[in-house]
Design an enzyme around this catalytic site. Sequence first.
Site: not given
Length: 243
Positions: A61, A133
């Site tokens: 992320d 992610e």
Amino acid sequence: MKPRPAQGLDSDALAALQERVGHRFGDPALLTRALTHVSALPAAQAQRRVESYQRLEFLGDRVLGLAVSEMLFEQFPEAEEGELSRRLADLVRKETCADVARGWSVGEVVRLGDGEAQTGGAAKAAILGDVCESILGAIFLDGGFAAARATVRRFFHDKMLNPVRPLRDPKTALQEWAQARGLPPPSYRQSGRIGPDHAPVFIIEVAVAGFEPVGAQGSSKRFAEQASAQKFLTREGVWEEGA
């Protein structure tokens, strides 16, 4: 193809995924972990969350945010901080990441527990977004930021140039639309109010020179103004219905 069973992934599946992603892992175990949902691990395993993709998702992320921020900074040299922030938020949201993961056919190889697999976990946007992610996090650990950045640019660049959602609030967009045509700024007036005093509904009309006014309702004057601006933009074909 159905999702792979929780016990593991074969080398052909991993090789095919690496081809789709465009990164050959020096440590394939990182990719396996990036594909492992917590439900795929034994409930009695004390480190089950650590062995799932959750830590890689956390890392990915941040890697995605940095890579996209750099890409936006380069692509839009005249954009102010507010516009860059809105574009960033649109690109790193779970739905966008899930769309990238679908392009990688992640749903075919993600490792899920039986219960999660039976409830369609391989198609859930939340899980697909997380895995996108986590794969980026794994690429970062395996090949460094340059490799992760290259992957982000390869799969997010077109999405950056073609956002699927409006990046400005309706009032700002309408004002800019009017200014671009040499028109005075839009004007707003309250044309009505309905409902009880404790829960009023305001009716606001927006007018632009040379165009029919448009009215809309909202639980506050601000919301009603935004709604009327959006309705105007939709009517004139500037925004699509439901945008």
